[in-house]
Design an enzyme around this catalytic site. Structure first.
Site, short mmCIF file in Angstrom:
data_model
loop_
_atom_site.label_atom_id
_atom_site.label_comp_id
_atom_site.label_asym_id
_atom_site.label_seq_id
_atom_site.Cartn_x
_atom_site.Cartn_y
_atom_site.Cartn_z
N HIS A 41 7.86 -7.44 -3.87
CA HIS A 41 6.55 -7.74 -4.49
C HIS A 41 6.68 -8.98 -5.38
O HIS A 41 7.13 -8.88 -6.53
CB HIS A 41 6.07 -6.56 -5.32
CG HIS A 41 5.58 -5.40 -4.51
ND1 HIS A 41 4.28 -5.31 -4.05
CD2 HIS A 41 6.23 -4.32 -4.04
CE1 HIS A 41 4.15 -4.19 -3.35
NE2 HIS A 41 5.31 -3.58 -3.32
N ASP A 85 -12.16 -6.51 -24.74
CA ASP A 85 -12.96 -6.44 -23.51
C ASP A 85 -14.46 -6.44 -23.79
O ASP A 85 -15.21 -7.25 -23.24
CB ASP A 85 -12.58 -5.19 -22.70
CG ASP A 85 -11.08 -5.08 -22.50
OD1 ASP A 85 -10.39 -6.11 -22.58
OD2 ASP A 85 -10.60 -3.95 -22.27
N CYS A 100 5.28 -6.35 1.54
CA CYS A 100 5.69 -4.95 1.60
C CYS A 100 5.04 -4.24 2.80
O CYS A 100 5.39 -4.52 3.93
CB CYS A 100 5.37 -4.25 0.27
SG CYS A 100 6.25 -2.69 0.05
N TYR A 101 4.07 -3.35 2.57
CA TYR A 101 3.39 -2.72 3.69
C TYR A 101 2.80 -3.77 4.62
O TYR A 101 2.75 -3.60 5.85
CB TYR A 101 2.28 -1.80 3.15
CG TYR A 101 1.45 -1.11 4.21
CD1 TYR A 101 1.92 0.02 4.87
CD2 TYR A 101 0.18 -1.59 4.55
CE1 TYR A 101 1.15 0.65 5.84
CE2 TYR A 101 -0.59 -0.96 5.51
CZ TYR A 101 -0.10 0.16 6.16
OH TYR A 101 -0.86 0.79 7.12
N GLU A 155 4.29 -10.55 -6.75
CA GLU A 155 3.18 -10.61 -7.70
C GLU A 155 3.49 -9.94 -9.03
O GLU A 155 2.83 -10.23 -10.04
CB GLU A 155 1.92 -9.98 -7.09
CG GLU A 155 1.97 -8.47 -6.89
CD GLU A 155 2.58 -8.04 -5.57
OE1 GLU A 155 2.33 -6.90 -5.15
OE2 GLU A 155 3.34 -8.84 -4.98
N GLY A 166 0.82 -1.20 0.00
CA GLY A 166 0.00 0.00 0.00
C GLY A 166 0.86 1.25 0.00
O GLY A 166 2.05 1.19 0.33
N LYS A 210 -6.47 -8.67 -18.53
CA LYS A 210 -6.62 -8.92 -19.96
C LYS A 210 -6.35 -10.38 -20.33
O LYS A 210 -7.07 -10.97 -21.15
CB LYS A 210 -5.68 -8.01 -20.74
CG LYS A 210 -5.82 -8.09 -22.25
CD LYS A 210 -7.07 -7.41 -22.76
CE LYS A 210 -6.95 -5.91 -22.67
NZ LYS A 210 -8.08 -5.21 -23.29
#
Length: 513
Positions: free
Chosen positions: A168, A226, A81-82, A170, A54, A369
């Site tokens: 991170h 989309d 992280c945070y 991710e 965050g 996506k």
């Protein structure tokens, strides 16, 4: 219902990427507001919790804090992280502001792999983004990994199955980050891999039918990935209750309108209405150069056009559907009032004016996506539609920098058509995430034959990505770049120079505006 991994959202731009990586591992994930009670998580049958990163500091007076009782649920917890700084502070450790803020690539050294880093190398290239760091561990924790500036870059409490990582895992830039997350899910939480694209379609179709009932739905169809997948999903769920409206806003790629009419109106037999509003959009955009203002004008004008379409279609329409994806949402609004930073406005994010009296239906809102493409393939959409490069909702309005005009749009369309032709001929189109041209509002001196040519500059942007939250510029062969540049400057007389954008995201965004 499959087993659930809860991701508590503390406002990170990457929160949904965490959920996306979990789903990549075929494990069901759900994002919760950071203050969700432990009791609510217990009732949902959560088998593991991830605390996201965050933008806040744990020292801030308004720092978002979780329910402390989540640490008493008896389920594994991973702080990122945070999230690891929160764990450190709430469980009895110490956190301090780092003298050297870590942002970007770093090297993680693993002293003890344990279950989190099982079968992974002892050194990994990771992505950092933090200004605070742990300086003393809470009782029961031990350090198992370090980076250049963080002696406690990875910590664990094996007895309680609590883990914390300062980087991170991710994001695309972290080497084998998804494997770290998979180890947490499978080795630590004992999750079953019971979540697939077919599961999503099944749940989405059921939810759409329950939500819509016997009402009619109006969908804004652009012809891009989309809205096409949204149309196919809605059509499977409610059939003839769906009406699609294609708006020619004057900001489309070359041949866009004709392609949409041929594919959806004639081939798929969807109720398709085409509205030519190009003059209205361009008139509204005249004299406007500021990106946010352009996006808002385009968004408001879309709403007006849909209002008119709604009156023409008649009664029974209660829902307006859109192909909004999570990258649109996370960069535009804070989810569930979490402290996420606004990056840009999106023309179809943020709700509808009350006067429309329509409910918003966004069946793809929580997908990235690549997930949407998988859904499109499962629904039987043509490959050329499913694997089309992303195109911004505001269209070429945000690829013509500064004021938009018909002349500039025509120049950009010609250049963009050449770029995409050459990408396809060279087989590079299918290897990259996105390739497009940008019209720069500057002129440069060139020479055509023996004549001086003082004309516009075109930027070429080609990037590689998985989920659009991070991206890197593509190293195209020099011969191909030269050929693209020569064709544009030779065939588009209004262009004297072509430049290449070599910026990554972050710190840049994929689109220029």
């Amino acid at each position: 219902m499959p087993q659930t991994i809860a991701v508590l959202d503390f406002g990170s731009q990457y929160t949904q990427v965490i959920a996306r990586r979990i789903r990549e591992c075929e494990v069901y994930s759900r994002i919760y507001p950071y203050a969700t009670s432990a009791e609510a998580l217990r009732k949902d049958g959560v088998i593991g919790i991830i605390l996201s990163g965050g933008p806040s500091s744990v020292f801030a007076r308004t720092a978002p804090l979780p329910d402390p009782a989540i640490f008493e649920l008896g389920v594994p917890v991973l702080g990122i992280c945070y999230g690891v700084q929160l764990m450190g502070r709430l469980l009895g450790g110490e956190v301090a502001k780092s003298q050297a803020r870590e942002f970007g690539h770093g090297t993680l050294s693993i002293a003890k792999p344990g279950r989190l880093f099982a079968k992974l190398p002892r050194k990994l290239r990771v992505w950092n983004s933090h200004g605070d760091k742990l300086t003393a561990l809470p009782p029961g924790f031990a350090p198992i990994g370090t980076t250049e500036n963080s002696p406690y870059a990875v910590i664990e409490d094996r007895k309680r199955d609590f883990y914390g990582i300062q980087f991170h895992p991710e994001v695309f830039h972290t080497e084998r980050g998804t494997e770290v997350i998979r180890n947490f899910l499978l080795n630590v939480c004992g999750a079953q891999q019971d979540w697939t694209t077919k599961d999503f379609i099944k749940h989405a179709v059921g939810e759409i039918r329950r939500t819509v009932g016997k009402s009619r739905v109006l969908l804004g169809l652009s012809g891009g990935v989309d809205s096409s997948v949204a149309a196919a999903l809605l059509h499977r769920a409610i059939g003839k209750q769906l009406t699609c409206v294609f708006v020619d806003n004057g900001l489309l790629r070359a041949g866009e309108r004709e392609a949409v009419e041929a594919l959806y109106g004639k081939h798929f037999k969807i109720d398709l209405r085409v509205v030519d509003a190009s003059a209205l959009f361009l008139r509204r955009l005249k004299g406007v150069g500021e990106p946010e203002q352009k996006r808002k004008i385009i968004g408001r004008t879309f709403v007006e056009v849909f209002e008119k379409s709604l009156k023409q279609i008649g009664r029974g329409v209660d829902f307006l559907a859109q192909g909004t994806l999570y990258p649109d949402v996370i960069e535009s609004v804070a989810i569930d009032n979490n402290p996420a930073a606004l990056i840009k406005s999106h023309h179809n994010v943020g709700g509808l004016p009350e006067r429309m009296k329509l409910k918003l239906l966004e069946p793809l809102r929580e997908l990235f996506k690549d997930e949407v493409r998988a859904v499109g393939e499962a629904l039987g959409l043509p490959r050329e539609v499913v694997w089309r490069h992303p195109f911004p909702g505001p269209g070429l309005g945000v690829r013509v920098l500064g004021e938009v005009s018909r002349d500039k749009l025509d120049v950009l369309r010609q250049a963009d058509t050449i770029l995409l032709e050459e990408m396809r001929k060279s087989d590079w189109y299918g290897k990259v995430w996105q390739a497009f041209c940008v019209f720069l509002p500057v002129k440069s001196v060139g020479v055509i034959g023996d004549e001086r040519n003082y004309s516009w500059v075109i930027a070429v942007r080609v990037v590689e990505s998985i989920d659009a939250m991070t991206a890197d510029w593509t190293r195209l062969p020099y011969d191909l770049l030269q050929h693209i540049s020569n064709r544009i400057t030779n065939e588009v007389r209004e262009v004297s120079r072509v430049v290449l954008d070599i910026s990554s995201k972050p710190p840049a965004t994929i689109e220029w505006e």
